[in-house]
Motif scaffolding. Structure first.
Motif, PDB file in Angstrom:
ATOM      1  N   ALA A 134      12.758   7.657  -1.298  1.00  0.00           N
ATOM      2  CA  ALA A 134      11.957   7.020  -0.251  1.00  0.00           C
ATOM      3  C   ALA A 134      12.269   5.532  -0.192  1.00  0.00           C
ATOM      4  N   VAL A 135      12.428   5.012   1.015  1.00  0.00           N
ATOM      5  CA  VAL A 135      12.676   3.592   1.233  1.00  0.00           C
ATOM      6  C   VAL A 135      11.592   3.046   2.149  1.00  0.00           C
ATOM      7  N   VAL A 136      11.021   1.910   1.764  1.00  0.00           N
ATOM      8  CA  VAL A 136      10.068   1.192   2.613  1.00  0.00           C
ATOM      9  C   VAL A 136      10.735  -0.112   3.012  1.00  0.00           C
ATOM     10  N   LEU A 137      10.798  -0.368   4.326  1.00  0.00           N
ATOM     11  CA  LEU A 137      11.586  -1.489   4.833  1.00  0.00           C
ATOM     12  C   LEU A 137      10.771  -2.352   5.785  1.00  0.00           C
ATOM     13  N   PRO A 138      10.384  -3.563   5.371  1.00  0.00           N
ATOM     14  CA  PRO A 138       9.718  -4.473   6.314  1.00  0.00           C
ATOM     15  C   PRO A 138      10.730  -5.112   7.255  1.00  0.00           C
ATOM     16  N   VAL A 139      10.429  -5.089   8.544  1.00  0.00           N
ATOM     17  CA  VAL A 139      11.284  -5.727   9.550  1.00  0.00           C
ATOM     18  C   VAL A 139      10.380  -6.604  10.405  1.00  0.00           C
ATOM     19  N   THR A 140      10.260  -7.866   9.991  1.00  0.00           N
ATOM     20  CA  THR A 140       9.386  -8.806  10.702  1.00  0.00           C
ATOM     21  C   THR A 140      10.206 -10.034  11.068  1.00  0.00           C
ATOM     22  N   GLY A 141       9.532 -11.150  11.352  1.00  0.00           N
ATOM     23  CA  GLY A 141      10.250 -12.369  11.690  1.00  0.00           C
ATOM     24  C   GLY A 141      11.019 -12.903  10.504  1.00  0.00           C
ATOM     25  N   ASP A 187      11.338   6.730  -7.659  1.00  0.00           N
ATOM     26  CA  ASP A 187      11.627   7.414  -6.391  1.00  0.00           C
ATOM     27  C   ASP A 187      11.544   6.515  -5.167  1.00  0.00           C
ATOM     28  N   ILE A 188      10.716   5.483  -5.240  1.00  0.00           N
ATOM     29  CA  ILE A 188      10.466   4.615  -4.085  1.00  0.00           C
ATOM     30  C   ILE A 188      11.154   3.279  -4.297  1.00  0.00           C
ATOM     31  N   GLN A 189      11.824   2.785  -3.253  1.00  0.00           N
ATOM     32  CA  GLN A 189      12.409   1.449  -3.327  1.00  0.00           C
ATOM     33  C   GLN A 189      12.062   0.669  -2.069  1.00  0.00           C
ATOM     34  N   VAL A 190      11.487  -0.505  -2.269  1.00  0.00           N
ATOM     35  CA  VAL A 190      11.242  -1.425  -1.166  1.00  0.00           C
ATOM     36  C   VAL A 190      12.493  -2.270  -0.974  1.00  0.00           C
ATOM     37  N   LEU A 191      12.999  -2.300   0.261  1.00  0.00           N
ATOM     38  CA  LEU A 191      14.148  -3.128   0.613  1.00  0.00           C
ATOM     39  C   LEU A 191      13.701  -4.175   1.625  1.00  0.00           C
ATOM     40  N   ALA A 192      14.289  -5.355   1.554  1.00  0.00           N
ATOM     41  CA  ALA A 192      13.936  -6.405   2.512  1.00  0.00           C
ATOM     42  C   ALA A 192      15.193  -7.163   2.922  1.00  0.00           C
ATOM     43  N   PRO A 193      15.245  -7.626   4.178  1.00  0.00           N
ATOM     44  CA  PRO A 193      16.431  -8.351   4.636  1.00  0.00           C
ATOM     45  C   PRO A 193      16.610  -9.712   3.978  1.00  0.00           C
ATOM     46  N   VAL A 201      10.347   4.509   5.825  1.00  0.00           N
ATOM     47  CA  VAL A 201       9.228   3.942   6.573  1.00  0.00           C
ATOM     48  C   VAL A 201       9.584   2.509   6.945  1.00  0.00           C
ATOM     49  N   LEU A 202       9.699   2.267   8.258  1.00  0.00           N
ATOM     50  CA  LEU A 202       9.898   0.918   8.778  1.00  0.00           C
ATOM     51  C   LEU A 202       8.531   0.308   9.046  1.00  0.00           C
ATOM     52  N   VAL A 203       8.323  -0.934   8.602  1.00  0.00           N
ATOM     53  CA  VAL A 203       7.043  -1.601   8.800  1.00  0.00           C
ATOM     54  C   VAL A 203       7.311  -2.945   9.462  1.00  0.00           C
ATOM     55  N   GLY A 204       6.722  -3.174  10.621  1.00  0.00           N
ATOM     56  CA  GLY A 204       6.923  -4.470  11.247  1.00  0.00           C
ATOM     57  C   GLY A 204       6.865  -4.425  12.750  1.00  0.00           C
ATOM     58  N   GLU A 218       0.831  -1.211   0.000  1.00  0.00           N
ATOM     59  CA  GLU A 218       0.000   0.000   0.000  1.00  0.00           C
ATOM     60  C   GLU A 218       0.866   1.261   0.000  1.00  0.00           C
ATOM     61  N   LEU A 219       1.918   1.258   0.825  1.00  0.00           N
ATOM     62  CA  LEU A 219       2.790   2.425   0.914  1.00  0.00           C
ATOM     63  C   LEU A 219       3.479   2.700  -0.420  1.00  0.00           C
ATOM     64  N   ALA A 220       4.066   1.657  -1.012  1.00  0.00           N
ATOM     65  CA  ALA A 220       4.852   1.838  -2.233  1.00  0.00           C
ATOM     66  C   ALA A 220       3.988   2.142  -3.441  1.00  0.00           C
ATOM     67  N   ALA A 221       2.818   1.556  -3.500  1.00  0.00           N
ATOM     68  CA  ALA A 221       1.983   1.688  -4.700  1.00  0.00           C
ATOM     69  C   ALA A 221       0.973   2.823  -4.612  1.00  0.00           C
ATOM     70  N   GLU A 222       0.541   3.204  -3.396  1.00  0.00           N
ATOM     71  CA  GLU A 222      -0.557   4.165  -3.294  1.00  0.00           C
ATOM     72  C   GLU A 222      -0.272   5.329  -2.342  1.00  0.00           C
ATOM     73  N   ARG A 223       0.016   5.020  -1.086  1.00  0.00           N
ATOM     74  CA  ARG A 223       0.036   6.077  -0.070  1.00  0.00           C
ATOM     75  C   ARG A 223       1.172   7.084  -0.270  1.00  0.00           C
ATOM     76  N   LEU A 224       2.386   6.614  -0.500  1.00  0.00           N
ATOM     77  CA  LEU A 224       3.503   7.550  -0.680  1.00  0.00           C
ATOM     78  C   LEU A 224       3.391   8.339  -1.991  1.00  0.00           C
ATOM     79  N   PRO A 225       3.020   7.704  -3.109  1.00  0.00           N
ATOM     80  CA  PRO A 225       2.810   8.503  -4.324  1.00  0.00           C
ATOM     81  C   PRO A 225       1.717   9.559  -4.151  1.00  0.00           C
TER      82      PRO A 225
END
Length: 741
Positions: free
Chosen positions: A671-678, A547-553, A701-704, A530-537
């Protein structure tokens, strides 16, 4: 004919529709005598008129109908006069064009190839062919069919044609005999086949499973496999243990073989802290050479008769800047020494300091070159310095005549015509590339290395920046003061908290660093999309693609790169009748997709506004402009560099709506969106989080889970890398400047 059923077909190549010489991928029309079949696959060296036996399966394409996807192919000699004429006229044999092919076949008819093979002197009977030219034609004919023999032999063991071509280029007509004697030659540096491939061939040929060749291949396999983990060497006991597990033998045969190969120079060793470490020779030599060149550079001094502090004061007056103490120290060292490491975290003034160094060196009439490991990193340093920057590969210029793909045109015999070189994002530079850089600069050339040693180390083997600093031999200035303007950024201040082992501030909601609590993986994944596709734009006007990049561990899991890419592709670039597609191994590529190159490819030619160049490299991100199913080509735009990928090379591509943090090194995004979960605990550590946070320029934006963030901050166990560079640097200090053996 049922899809995916393996079948064998035979026929003559009627037309080569598309061919990529560097990869072997081709699209051909095969005349089976009953129909024309469109065949696609790895068909190295095919040409019109050749008779082929193809093994593979029929696949249905929604637009182009049935195609035959080739798994294995064998060349056969063309049998009829017409097929022979087509074959010779195709240029398969150097020096024979269409007219001469016609005269040869008119002279010998269906027996043409028998004459070429058994009585080649008769070529002189053909009008226009002298005895000298006949000899040259026969030599090329024999070369061609020597390769054919090698490829047919290797295909029996499941080896693809690309590997077969490398084998033949290495050993020529001796290839088959050499591999029958020792299949483990395939594991050598030039071929680099997997141990299992050579072992399978050795079993089929009845080779002794306790042979020295097999034991040595297992030893080198262990060392080469661990290059992927960044190690340039390994503890001897560990190498021995892993090799024994691989081949199922006891300790004595492996230890004896290690000793034998050390004596022969086929392995190298060093002793450190009571332990012996083993190297492949190339990596031992690379690290020893780096230490040798660094020691020579340390002996050079510049501007000893000049008042460097006065130069700095005048620069401050001209720019209206007052440099802080460590910045002044860095500038002073850069002007007076031949090598400097400039390091520090975000907001500490590295760019300001670097610009001062560049300006002052250029004011003294020095010619500088500026480079970085990746295209995106080079673009960024170019933007912040105002100077043209290149990738290190482009600066040194890859030597495409060298089959090893690791040599450059600029070396000791042909050094760069510059007085100084600046390398940014030095943490990404591996041992082999740094060795090549040092070989490409002349004695007396300055070297300014800029990077953040707290970021992740290079993808390739070695830990160059950290080893150089840890040795204590190389002048290093670490900038530590966070400047006022940078301190207003929560991205910057939180990055410094993380690297100090402190929790970032997750409570502030009105700055550039946000935390959204989504403890579950599924909830986190939905929010990231939602953040990468809708809310941040919508809120900031950012482009989801540029402009937006999703990064994941990590790659796997519901909030991993693979699943996030599938969701983001569906959201940002869904299927459409107007968009062509190509189904790859792991995903479907679609026109308009954001994609990433996942390995270095020096052979790809690109065009940028009329300028041509070679090479697309690991981590480069682009957009798919078009997919042409008739020619089996994907056209991709990498920041203005446009190149064509045959479908067979799509295995080097992956979707890039989400990428791993490792792949983001050297890049910055608005902009970077970063999920930090299990996830897998070993993938969640402090330096990984720090690297991800510092990729964001304007918004993160950290999500998790806050607990998972805390786990990463506290997990300061670095990925250990066994290397020899620090040891070699210390040894050079104690033993003078003798060149490495």
């Amino acid at each position: 004919m049922s899809e995916q059923e393996l079948v064998q077909i035979r026929g003559t190549v009627d037309e080569v529709i598309f061919q990529n010489e560097s990869t072997g991928f081709a699209v051909i029309e095969l005349d089976t005598g009953e129909e024309l079949v469109c065949a696609v696959g790895e068909l190295t060296g095919v040409s019109t008129g050749k008779t082929l036996t193809l093994t593979g399966c029929y696949t249905a394409h929604p637009k182009f109908g049935y195609q035959f996807k080739v798994s294995v192919f064998e060349r056969s000699l063309p049998e009829t006069a017409d097929a022979i004429r087509k074959y010779l006229a195709s240029g398969a044999v150097k020096g024979i064009g269409a007219a001469l092919a016609g005269r040869i076949v008119d002279t010998f008819g269906d027996n043409t190839l028998d004459v070429l093979e058994k009585d080649p002197s008769r070529l002189a009977e053909v009008k226009g062919i002298s005895p000298k030219k006949a000899d040259a034609l026969v030599q090329d004919f024999n070369r061609l069919f020597g390769m054919r023999t090698a490829m047919i032999f290797l295909s029996r063991f499941g080896l693809g044609s690309n590997l077969s071509v490398r084998v033949y280029k290495k050993w020529g007509p001796l290839s088959v005999d050499l591999l029958k004697q020792n299949p483990y030659l395939l594991c050598g540096e030039d071929i680099r086949a997997d141990f299992s491939v050579a072992d399978r061939m050795a079993d089929a040929l009845g080779m002794d499973r306790q042979s020295p060749e097999r034991i040595f291949a297992a030893i080198t396999h262990v060392l080469r496999y661990n290059l992927r983990n960044g190690h340039t060497c390994l503890v001897r006991e560990k190498v021995s243990e892993l090799a024994r597990q691989l081949i199922g033998l006891g300790e004595d045969p492996v230890e004896i073989e290690i000793d034998n190969r050390l004596e022969a120079g086929e392995l190298r060793a060093m002793s450190r802290k009571g332990k012996d470490f083993l190297f492949l020779p190339g990596f031992y030599d690379a690290e020893a050479y780096i230490a040798f060149r660094i020691e020579l550079m340390l002996r050079n001094r510049f501007f000893e008769t000049r008042d460097v502090d006065d130069m700095i004061r005048r620069a401050e007056e001209q720019k209206g800047i007052t440099y802080e103490a460590l910045q002044r120290q860095a500038i002073r060292e850069a002007l007076s020494r031949s090598i400097l490491i400039l390091t520090g975290g975000p907001g500490t003034g590295k760019t300001t300091t670097l610009n001062a160094i560049i300006d002052l060196l250029e004011s003294e009439g020095l010619k500088l070159a500026i480079a970085a490991p990746t295209g995106r990193a080079a673009m960024r340093v170019s933007e912040v310095t105002g100077h043209e920057a290149k990738t290190i590969h482009r600066l040194l210029e890859v030597d495409f005549s060298d089959e090893s793909r690791s040599k450059f045109l600029h070396n000791e015999q042909n050094p760069l015509d510059v007085d100084g070189v600046v390398i940014d994002e030095m943490s990404m530079v591996d041992v082999e590339l740094f060795e090549s850089l040092l070989r490409g600069i002349r004695p007396g050339c300055r070297l300014i290395l800029v990077g953040d040693f707290n970021q992740l180390p290079s993808v390739g083997p070695g830990n160059v920046l950290r080893d150089l600093i840890a040795s204590g031999r190389v002048p290093t200035v670490e900038l530590k003061q966070i400047f006022r303007q940078a301190a207003e950024s929560l991205i910057v201040t939180n990055a410094h908290r993380i690297i100090r082992g402190e929790m970032p501030d997750l409570t502030v909601k009105n700055r550039d660093f946000f935390f959204l609590s989504r403890p579950g993986g599924e909830a986190a994944a939905r929010t990231v999309v939602e953040l990468a596709a809708e809310r941040l734009p919508r809120s900031y006007g950012y482009s989801p693609l540029s402009d937006i990049q999703v990064l994941a561990p990590q790659r796997k899991g519901v909030a991993g790169v693979n699943d996030l890419n599938a969701r983001l592709q569906e959201k940002l670039n869904p299927p459409s009748p107007d968009k062509k597609e190509h189904k790859g191994i792991l995903c479907t590529f679609r026109e308009g997709d954001k994609i990433l190159q996942n390995r270095n490819n020096y052979d790809l030619e690109w065009n940028k506004s009329g300028e041509k160049g070679m090479g697309i490299f690991n981590g480069d991100i682009g957009l798919i402009r078009s997919i042409d199913n008739s020619s089996a080509v994907i056209t991709i735009d990498f920041d203005g560099r446009v190149c064509d990928y045959p479908f067979e090379m799509a295995m080097d591509l992956e979707l890039a709506y989400a990428i791993t943090i490792h792949k983001s090194q050297g890049s910055e995004y608005d902009a970077v969106v970063l999920p930090v979960t299990g996830g897998y605990d070993k993938l969640y550590f402090r330096n990984l989080l720090y690297t991800a946070v510092t990729r964001a320029k304007k918004l993160l934006v950290l999500v998790g889970s806050a607990g998972r963030v805390e786990f990463m901050v506290r997990n300061h166990v670095r990925n250990l890398r066994y290397t020899g560079l620090r040891y070699f640097l210390t040894a050079q200090e104690n033993s003078g400047t003798n060149p490495p053996e």
